[in-house]
Design a protein around this motif. Structure first.
Motif, PDB file in Angstrom:
ATOM      1  N   ASP A 106       1.391  -1.019   0.408  1.00 58.36           N
ATOM      2  CA  ASP A 106      -0.214  -0.319   0.115  1.00 58.36           C
ATOM      3  C   ASP A 106       1.101   1.249   0.087  1.00 58.36           C
ATOM      4  N   GLY A 107       1.305   1.059  -0.116  1.00 59.13           N
ATOM      5  CA  GLY A 107       3.218   2.122  -0.402  1.00 59.13           C
ATOM      6  C   GLY A 107       3.342   2.956   0.994  1.00 59.13           C
ATOM      7  N   THR A 108       2.959   2.626   2.495  1.00 56.14           N
ATOM      8  CA  THR A 108       3.273   2.946   4.084  1.00 56.14           C
ATOM      9  C   THR A 108       4.634   3.203   3.789  1.00 56.14           C
ATOM     10  N   VAL A 109       5.101   4.062   3.687  1.00 58.07           N
ATOM     11  CA  VAL A 109       6.659   4.453   4.618  1.00 58.07           C
ATOM     12  C   VAL A 109       6.719   4.470   6.265  1.00 58.07           C
ATOM     13  N   PHE A 110       7.239   3.361   6.749  1.00 55.18           N
ATOM     14  CA  PHE A 110       7.616   3.101   8.068  1.00 55.18           C
ATOM     15  C   PHE A 110       8.860   3.023   8.541  1.00 55.18           C
ATOM     16  N   PHE A 111       9.638   4.428   9.488  1.00 50.30           N
ATOM     17  CA  PHE A 111      10.934   4.581   9.769  1.00 50.30           C
ATOM     18  C   PHE A 111      11.014   4.602  11.881  1.00 50.30           C
ATOM     19  N   SER A 112      12.053   4.539  11.692  1.00 49.85           N
ATOM     20  CA  SER A 112      12.123   4.643  13.488  1.00 49.85           C
ATOM     21  C   SER A 112      12.945   5.937  13.831  1.00 49.85           C
ATOM     22  N   SER A 113      12.885   6.939  14.448  1.00 42.92           N
ATOM     23  CA  SER A 113      13.728   8.317  15.370  1.00 42.92           C
ATOM     24  C   SER A 113      14.701   8.712  15.805  1.00 42.92           C
ATOM     25  N   SER A 114      15.107   7.424  15.754  1.00 46.93           N
ATOM     26  CA  SER A 114      16.499   7.290  16.948  1.00 46.93           C
ATOM     27  C   SER A 114      16.245   7.347  18.036  1.00 46.93           C
ATOM     28  N   HIS A 115      16.612   9.042  18.391  1.00 48.58           N
ATOM     29  CA  HIS A 115      16.297   9.716  19.872  1.00 48.58           C
ATOM     30  C   HIS A 115      15.513   9.260  20.254  1.00 48.58           C
ATOM     31  N   ALA A 116      14.903  10.127  19.067  1.00 49.86           N
ATOM     32  CA  ALA A 116      13.228  10.905  21.146  1.00 49.86           C
ATOM     33  C   ALA A 116      12.518   9.019  20.970  1.00 49.86           C
ATOM     34  N   GLY A 117      12.577   7.967  20.205  1.00 49.29           N
ATOM     35  CA  GLY A 117      11.801   6.532  20.676  1.00 49.29           C
ATOM     36  C   GLY A 117       9.908   6.955  19.624  1.00 49.29           C
ATOM     37  N   ASN A 118       9.747   7.024  18.434  1.00 47.40           N
ATOM     38  CA  ASN A 118       9.505   7.202  17.609  1.00 47.40           C
ATOM     39  C   ASN A 118       9.468   6.370  16.851  1.00 47.40           C
ATOM     40  N   LEU A 119       8.150   5.629  16.787  1.00 46.25           N
ATOM     41  CA  LEU A 119       7.688   4.669  15.247  1.00 46.25           C
ATOM     42  C   LEU A 119       6.439   5.529  14.728  1.00 46.25           C
ATOM     43  N   SER A 178      -0.401  14.961   4.525  1.00 50.74           N
ATOM     44  CA  SER A 178      -0.748  15.863   5.452  1.00 50.74           C
ATOM     45  C   SER A 178      -0.752  14.809   6.612  1.00 50.74           C
ATOM     46  N   ASP A 179      -1.211  15.813   7.947  1.00 49.49           N
ATOM     47  CA  ASP A 179      -1.476  15.549   9.253  1.00 49.49           C
ATOM     48  C   ASP A 179      -1.951  13.942   9.075  1.00 49.49           C
ATOM     49  N   ASP A 180      -3.210  13.842   9.223  1.00 53.62           N
ATOM     50  CA  ASP A 180      -4.622  12.633   9.112  1.00 53.62           C
ATOM     51  C   ASP A 180      -3.873  11.569   8.607  1.00 53.62           C
ATOM     52  N   GLU A 181      -2.468  11.417   7.913  1.00 55.73           N
ATOM     53  CA  GLU A 181      -0.923  11.049   6.901  1.00 55.73           C
ATOM     54  C   GLU A 181      -0.215  10.501   7.326  1.00 55.73           C
ATOM     55  N   VAL A 182      -0.061  10.822   9.289  1.00 51.00           N
ATOM     56  CA  VAL A 182       1.125  10.467   9.825  1.00 51.00           C
ATOM     57  C   VAL A 182       0.349   9.496  10.630  1.00 51.00           C
ATOM     58  N   LYS A 183       0.884   8.599  10.924  1.00 48.98           N
ATOM     59  CA  LYS A 183       0.582   8.021  12.035  1.00 48.98           C
ATOM     60  C   LYS A 183       2.328   7.336  13.316  1.00 48.98           C
ATOM     61  N   SER A 184       1.987   8.447  14.766  1.00 52.79           N
ATOM     62  CA  SER A 184       2.993   7.706  15.381  1.00 52.79           C
ATOM     63  C   SER A 184       2.791   7.138  16.140  1.00 52.79           C
ATOM     64  N   PHE A 185       3.996   6.580  17.283  1.00 53.07           N
ATOM     65  CA  PHE A 185       3.828   5.242  18.293  1.00 53.07           C
ATOM     66  C   PHE A 185       5.308   5.865  18.911  1.00 53.07           C
ATOM     67  N   ALA A 186       4.680   5.854  20.315  1.00 49.99           N
ATOM     68  CA  ALA A 186       6.116   6.633  20.743  1.00 49.99           C
ATOM     69  C   ALA A 186       6.494   5.593  21.794  1.00 49.99           C
ATOM     70  N   THR A 187       7.653   5.050  21.569  1.00 50.40           N
ATOM     71  CA  THR A 187       8.481   4.093  22.569  1.00 50.40           C
ATOM     72  C   THR A 187       9.065   4.311  23.635  1.00 50.40           C
ATOM     73  N   HIS A 188       9.233   5.492  24.066  1.00 48.18           N
ATOM     74  CA  HIS A 188       9.610   6.798  25.233  1.00 48.18           C
ATOM     75  C   HIS A 188      11.608   5.411  25.482  1.00 48.18           C
ATOM     76  N   ASN A 189      12.017   4.707  23.770  1.00 45.43           N
ATOM     77  CA  ASN A 189      13.417   4.498  24.213  1.00 45.43           C
ATOM     78  C   ASN A 189      14.028   4.705  22.237  1.00 45.43           C
ATOM     79  N   CYS A 190      15.184   5.242  22.725  1.00 42.29           N
ATOM     80  CA  CYS A 190      15.813   5.413  21.126  1.00 42.29           C
ATOM     81  C   CYS A 190      15.779   4.029  19.801  1.00 42.29           C
ATOM     82  N   PHE A 191      16.491   4.386  19.150  1.00 41.72           N
ATOM     83  CA  PHE A 191      16.439   3.618  18.129  1.00 41.72           C
ATOM     84  C   PHE A 191      17.723   3.943  17.302  1.00 41.72           C
TER      85      PHE A 191
END
Length: 70
Positions: free
Chosen positions: A6-19, A32-45
């Motif tokens: 479906d063309g979704t791009v997944f990435f982690s945020s290094s120090h911020a700890g977000n997927l 747009s803002d509603d096309e971005v989903k984020s999950f906070a792990t509170h751990n770096c990647f």
């Protein structure tokens, strides 16, 4: 990492700890803002998430491993 189905791009945020997942769902060429989903792990990647059929796995530097099933 791009989901070929479906063309979704997944990435982690290094120090911020977000997927994060982004996808141009309405195909207008802009994210747009509603096309971005984020999950906070509170751990770096150190690395990006890994994908297998119907599964995504994210392993932060410390803490639990996150497994997402479709």
């Amino acid at each position: 990492m791009i989901n070929q189905l479906d063309g979704t791009v997944f990435f982690s945020s290094s120090h911020a700890g977000n997927l994060t997942a982004i996808r141009d769902a309405n195909h207008d060429g802009f994210i747009s803002d509603d096309e971005v989903k984020s999950f906070a792990t509170h751990n770096c990647f150190l690395n990006s998430p890994s994908m297998a059929p119907n599964m995504m796995v994210a392993a932060p530097c410390w803490g639990p491993v996150y497994v997402f099933l479709k």
